[in-house]
Design an enzyme around this catalytic site. Structure first.
Site, PDB file in Angstrom:
ATOM      1  N   TYR A  55       0.819  -1.217   0.000  1.00  0.00           N
ATOM      2  CA  TYR A  55       0.000   0.000   0.000  1.00  0.00           C
ATOM      3  C   TYR A  55       0.855   1.271   0.000  1.00  0.00           C
ATOM      4  O   TYR A  55       0.440   2.294  -0.555  1.00  0.00           O
ATOM      5  CB  TYR A  55      -1.045  -0.041   1.130  1.00  0.00           C
ATOM      6  CG  TYR A  55      -2.106  -1.074   0.783  1.00  0.00           C
ATOM      7  CD1 TYR A  55      -3.005  -0.831  -0.264  1.00  0.00           C
ATOM      8  CD2 TYR A  55      -2.145  -2.311   1.403  1.00  0.00           C
ATOM      9  CE1 TYR A  55      -3.920  -1.793  -0.654  1.00  0.00           C
ATOM     10  CE2 TYR A  55      -3.071  -3.288   1.020  1.00  0.00           C
ATOM     11  CZ  TYR A  55      -3.948  -3.014  -0.009  1.00  0.00           C
ATOM     12  OH  TYR A  55      -4.858  -3.959  -0.418  1.00  0.00           O
ATOM     13  N   GLN A  88     -15.383   1.514  -6.070  1.00  0.00           N
ATOM     14  CA  GLN A  88     -14.578   0.425  -5.508  1.00  0.00           C
ATOM     15  C   GLN A  88     -13.133   0.892  -5.349  1.00  0.00           C
ATOM     16  O   GLN A  88     -12.318   0.196  -4.761  1.00  0.00           O
ATOM     17  CB  GLN A  88     -14.599  -0.781  -6.446  1.00  0.00           C
ATOM     18  CG  GLN A  88     -15.961  -1.426  -6.588  1.00  0.00           C
ATOM     19  CD  GLN A  88     -15.932  -2.504  -7.668  1.00  0.00           C
ATOM     20  OE1 GLN A  88     -15.475  -3.605  -7.451  1.00  0.00           O
ATOM     21  NE2 GLN A  88     -16.426  -2.166  -8.853  1.00  0.00           N
ATOM     22  N   ASP A  91      -8.392   5.124  -4.457  1.00  0.00           N
ATOM     23  CA  ASP A  91      -7.735   6.413  -4.705  1.00  0.00           C
ATOM     24  C   ASP A  91      -8.689   7.556  -4.360  1.00  0.00           C
ATOM     25  O   ASP A  91      -9.868   7.336  -4.070  1.00  0.00           O
ATOM     26  CB  ASP A  91      -7.228   6.501  -6.166  1.00  0.00           C
ATOM     27  CG  ASP A  91      -8.363   6.540  -7.194  1.00  0.00           C
ATOM     28  OD1 ASP A  91      -9.293   7.361  -7.047  1.00  0.00           O
ATOM     29  OD2 ASP A  91      -8.325   5.747  -8.170  1.00  0.00           O
ATOM     30  N   HIS A 106     -14.343   0.029  -0.820  1.00  0.00           N
ATOM     31  CA  HIS A 106     -13.189  -0.806  -0.463  1.00  0.00           C
ATOM     32  C   HIS A 106     -12.129  -0.055   0.327  1.00  0.00           C
ATOM     33  O   HIS A 106     -10.988  -0.491   0.409  1.00  0.00           O
ATOM     34  CB  HIS A 106     -12.576  -1.417  -1.731  1.00  0.00           C
ATOM     35  CG  HIS A 106     -13.480  -2.412  -2.404  1.00  0.00           C
ATOM     36  ND1 HIS A 106     -13.305  -2.868  -3.690  1.00  0.00           N
ATOM     37  CD2 HIS A 106     -14.591  -3.044  -1.944  1.00  0.00           C
ATOM     38  CE1 HIS A 106     -14.270  -3.732  -4.001  1.00  0.00           C
ATOM     39  NE2 HIS A 106     -15.068  -3.840  -2.958  1.00  0.00           N
ATOM     40  N   GLY A 174     -15.808   1.272 -15.881  1.00  0.00           N
ATOM     41  CA  GLY A 174     -14.475   0.705 -15.670  1.00  0.00           C
ATOM     42  C   GLY A 174     -14.358  -0.297 -14.554  1.00  0.00           C
ATOM     43  O   GLY A 174     -13.469  -0.181 -13.718  1.00  0.00           O
ATOM     44  N   THR A 175     -15.225  -1.296 -14.563  1.00  0.00           N
ATOM     45  CA  THR A 175     -15.063  -2.386 -13.594  1.00  0.00           C
ATOM     46  C   THR A 175     -15.339  -3.718 -14.273  1.00  0.00           C
ATOM     47  O   THR A 175     -16.228  -3.819 -15.124  1.00  0.00           O
ATOM     48  CB  THR A 175     -15.973  -2.205 -12.358  1.00  0.00           C
ATOM     49  OG1 THR A 175     -15.961  -3.427 -11.594  1.00  0.00           O
ATOM     50  CG2 THR A 175     -17.408  -1.850 -12.705  1.00  0.00           C
ATOM     51  N   SER A 176     -14.583  -4.727 -13.850  1.00  0.00           N
ATOM     52  CA  SER A 176     -14.748  -6.051 -14.444  1.00  0.00           C
ATOM     53  C   SER A 176     -15.951  -6.777 -13.844  1.00  0.00           C
ATOM     54  O   SER A 176     -16.285  -7.874 -14.285  1.00  0.00           O
ATOM     55  CB  SER A 176     -13.476  -6.881 -14.238  1.00  0.00           C
ATOM     56  OG  SER A 176     -13.191  -6.982 -12.853  1.00  0.00           O
TER      57      SER A 176
END
Ligand code: OAD
Length: 230
Positions: A55, A88, A91, A106, A174-176
């Site tokens: 991290y 999620q 940043d 998250h 932009g997420t899977s």
């Protein structure tokens, strides 16, 4: 008159054009780091040093990154909509772009929290971003990254579900759509509410019949979305 409510669910892809690596694309973070060692509760118990290091590296990358046009376009939408971003991402690029309402599912990279008390959270000082197992909070507690590890519950999911249920428009960027419970938010959209999914490589959604797929990067896709909504 109340503005329509536009709820956006963002993943790593929205920050890709800011130079932040995604997790599952080619050369993504999980290709280069053993995910269960650096991002799980067991991994943290086994090797906290490695997890802090991982991290610390993410924070170094983040402080050199800037919000991109997709983050800014979501701020622009606040003129016409009550915009709620559920992210999620750990940043802070939505906040730095000036977004008013951001809910992190998250956790947040620039925060640390007590190992004993999940509600004791501190902001990291920009000049002291490195943490180690020896890091103590102002209350003397040992501190850990303010990140939701795999195997841990997602405390903000109920708030997120309530927001999605109120949405007049729902946008996914932009997420899977592989990590639950975030990926399941789509199921809480009210019938008839328009859903847009911006991603250059969108996931197959079983219930995608009513979803407008915009196959594009976040910055290009947001331009297309703005034209659609105009
Ligand atoms: P992933 O890495 O799984 O997926 C990234 C998505 O972004 C993919 O669908 C890509 O096609 C898309 N993408 C790539 N470049 C893009 C661009 N320029 N514009 C728009 N989209 C782009 O990331 P997430 O779905 O966010 O959790 O991952 C979910 C969670 O898994 C993360 O929050 C993280 C990770 O493990 C934790 O660490 C707790």
């Amino acid at each position: 008159m109340n503005k329509p409510i536009l709820v956006v669910s963002t993943g790593a892809g929205i920050s890709a054009e800011s130079g932040i690596k995604t997790f599952r694309d080619a050369d993504g973070l999980w290709e280069n780091y053993p995910v269960m060692q650096v991002a799980s509760a067991d991994g943290f118990r086994r090797d906290p040093e490695l997890v802090h290091h991982f991290y610390n590296e993410r924070r170094k990358a983040l402080i050199h990154a800037l919000p991109n046009d997709a983050h800014r376009a979501l701020v622009d939408l606040e003129k016409d909509y009550d915009v709620y971003v559920i992210t999620q991402n750990v940043d802070d690029l939505h906040e730095r772009a000036g977004q008013k309402n951001v809910l992190h599912l998250h956790g947040e990279l620039m925060k640390i929290r007590s190992v004993y008390d999940p509600d004791y959270i501190e902001d990291l000082d920009i000049d002291h971003l490195e943490t180690t197992p020896a890091t103590r909070g102002r209350n003397g507690d040992p501190m850990r990254p303010h990140i939701v590890f795999f195997q841990e519950p997602v405390p903000n999911i109920e708030k997120a579900v309530e927001l999605v249920q109120r949405a007049d428009i729902f946008v996914v960027i932009g997420t899977s759509l592989v990590v639950y419970p975030a990926a399941g938010l789509l199921h809480y959209v009210r019938p008839g509410v328009p859903v847009y999914y911006i991603d250059p490589n969108p996931a197959d959604i079983p219930s995608s019949a009513g979803v407008h797929i915009i196959r594009a990067t976040a910055t290009e896709g947001m331009k297309i979305l703005q034209r659609e909504l105009a």
